[in-house]
Motif scaffolding. Structure first.
Motif, PDB file in Angstrom:
ATOM      1  N   UNK A 117       0.813  -1.219   0.000  1.00 50.99           N
ATOM      2  CA  UNK A 117       0.000   0.000   0.000  1.00 50.99           C
ATOM      3  C   UNK A 117       0.845   1.266   0.000  1.00 50.99           C
ATOM      4  N   UNK A 118       2.073   1.192   0.516  1.00 50.46           N
ATOM      5  CA  UNK A 118       2.912   2.379   0.650  1.00 50.46           C
ATOM      6  C   UNK A 118       3.832   2.568  -0.554  1.00 50.46           C
ATOM      7  N   UNK A 119       4.437   1.504  -1.040  1.00 52.24           N
ATOM      8  CA  UNK A 119       5.406   1.608  -2.143  1.00 52.24           C
ATOM      9  C   UNK A 119       4.754   1.252  -3.471  1.00 52.24           C
ATOM     10  N   UNK A 120       4.012   2.170  -4.002  1.00 54.67           N
ATOM     11  CA  UNK A 120       3.325   1.938  -5.275  1.00 54.67           C
ATOM     12  C   UNK A 120       4.124   2.440  -6.478  1.00 54.67           C
ATOM     13  N   UNK A 121       5.096   3.290  -6.239  1.00 53.16           N
ATOM     14  CA  UNK A 121       5.889   3.850  -7.327  1.00 53.16           C
ATOM     15  C   UNK A 121       7.011   2.923  -7.740  1.00 53.16           C
ATOM     16  N   UNK A 122       7.919   3.466  -8.509  1.00 53.53           N
ATOM     17  CA  UNK A 122       9.024   2.678  -9.056  1.00 53.53           C
ATOM     18  C   UNK A 122      10.282   2.748  -8.206  1.00 53.53           C
ATOM     19  N   UNK A 123      10.141   3.073  -6.940  1.00 53.14           N
ATOM     20  CA  UNK A 123      11.300   3.185  -6.062  1.00 53.14           C
ATOM     21  C   UNK A 123      11.958   1.817  -5.888  1.00 53.14           C
ATOM     22  N   UNK A 124      13.285   1.833  -5.930  1.00 53.26           N
ATOM     23  CA  UNK A 124      14.023   0.591  -5.761  1.00 53.26           C
ATOM     24  C   UNK A 124      15.409   0.916  -5.224  1.00 53.26           C
ATOM     25  N   UNK A 125      15.806   0.241  -4.158  1.00 54.82           N
ATOM     26  CA  UNK A 125      17.126   0.450  -3.594  1.00 54.82           C
ATOM     27  C   UNK A 125      17.177   0.021  -2.146  1.00 54.82           C
ATOM     28  N   UNK A 126      18.345   0.199  -1.553  1.00 56.37           N
ATOM     29  CA  UNK A 126      18.581  -0.230  -0.178  1.00 56.37           C
ATOM     30  C   UNK A 126      18.926   0.972   0.696  1.00 56.37           C
ATOM     31  N   UNK A 127      18.219   1.077   1.811  1.00 50.91           N
ATOM     32  CA  UNK A 127      18.416   2.142   2.775  1.00 50.91           C
ATOM     33  C   UNK A 127      18.933   1.525   4.073  1.00 50.91           C
ATOM     34  N   UNK A 128      20.068   2.007   4.549  1.00 49.07           N
ATOM     35  CA  UNK A 128      20.589   1.582   5.845  1.00 49.07           C
ATOM     36  C   UNK A 128      20.210   2.644   6.856  1.00 49.07           C
ATOM     37  N   UNK A 129      19.599   2.214   7.945  1.00 50.57           N
ATOM     38  CA  UNK A 129      19.196   3.131   8.999  1.00 50.57           C
ATOM     39  C   UNK A 129      20.043   2.816  10.221  1.00 50.57           C
ATOM     40  N   UNK A 130      20.814   3.787  10.667  1.00 53.51           N
ATOM     41  CA  UNK A 130      21.687   3.645  11.833  1.00 53.51           C
ATOM     42  C   UNK A 130      21.089   4.455  12.977  1.00 53.51           C
ATOM     43  N   UNK A 148      22.316   2.059  -0.862  1.00 53.35           N
ATOM     44  CA  UNK A 148      22.242   3.198  -1.777  1.00 53.35           C
ATOM     45  C   UNK A 148      22.109   4.509  -1.004  1.00 53.35           C
ATOM     46  N   UNK A 149      21.720   4.392   0.275  1.00 51.30           N
ATOM     47  CA  UNK A 149      21.556   5.574   1.122  1.00 51.30           C
ATOM     48  C   UNK A 149      21.695   5.150   2.579  1.00 51.30           C
ATOM     49  N   UNK A 150      22.132   6.100   3.406  1.00 51.00           N
ATOM     50  CA  UNK A 150      22.262   5.866   4.835  1.00 51.00           C
ATOM     51  C   UNK A 150      21.589   7.009   5.576  1.00 51.00           C
ATOM     52  N   UNK A 151      20.759   6.640   6.540  1.00 52.54           N
ATOM     53  CA  UNK A 151      20.082   7.612   7.379  1.00 52.54           C
ATOM     54  C   UNK A 151      20.535   7.368   8.814  1.00 52.54           C
ATOM     55  N   UNK A 152      21.053   8.404   9.449  1.00 50.31           N
ATOM     56  CA  UNK A 152      21.538   8.317  10.824  1.00 50.31           C
ATOM     57  C   UNK A 152      20.638   9.144  11.718  1.00 50.31           C
TER      58      UNK A 152
END
Length: 126
Positions: free
Chosen positions: A18-31, A60-64
């Motif tokens: 229900x949330x990811x309906x678009x073409x988003x694709x990748x890996x997010x690391x959350x620290x 592909x991205x990191x969120x701290x």
């Protein structure tokens, strides 16, 4: 780590369609800084699906963020973009992943969809 954060990550795969309906694709690391160390979450997103693990890895991205801030995010008491703009948390990499991931967070308590408010007002006028 807060129980709310644990439940949040456990629920992501079920909520992804229900949330990811678009073409988003990748890996997010959350620290998440716990004060005594850092908890890591790896979230692999693709259209309609999410895989979550407690690993570090190529991302592909990191969120701290602090653990406290993230607990407020998952309860709707804080907003991700605002936290980054206020430098309460940091983000690097593919910003599209951050923007897609923030849709998993709940709206602040008392928030109303302006479209629903307009529908109600229109209904009262007719």
């Amino acid at each position: 780590m807060g129980a709310a954060t644990e439940r949040f990550f456990e629920a992501l795969p079920a909520r992804a369609p229900e949330v990811l309906r678009g073409l988003v694709s990748g890996t997010l690391q959350i620290d998440l800084d716990t004060g005594d160390g850092t908890d890591h979450w790896l979230v692999r997103m693709r259209p309609g699906a999410v895989e979550v693990s407690r690993n570090r890895g190529p991302a592909d991205a990191i969120w701290y963020s602090s653990e406290d801030l993230f607990d407020r995010l998952v309860s709707g008491q804080a907003q991700g973009v605002s936290a980054v703009l206020r430098n309460e948390s940091t983000f690097s990499g593919n910003v599209v992943l951050f923007l897609a991931f923030r849709r998993f967070f709940p709206d602040p308590p008392g928030t109303r969809d302006p479209r629903e408010v307009a529908r109600r007002q229109t209904g009262r006028l007719t």
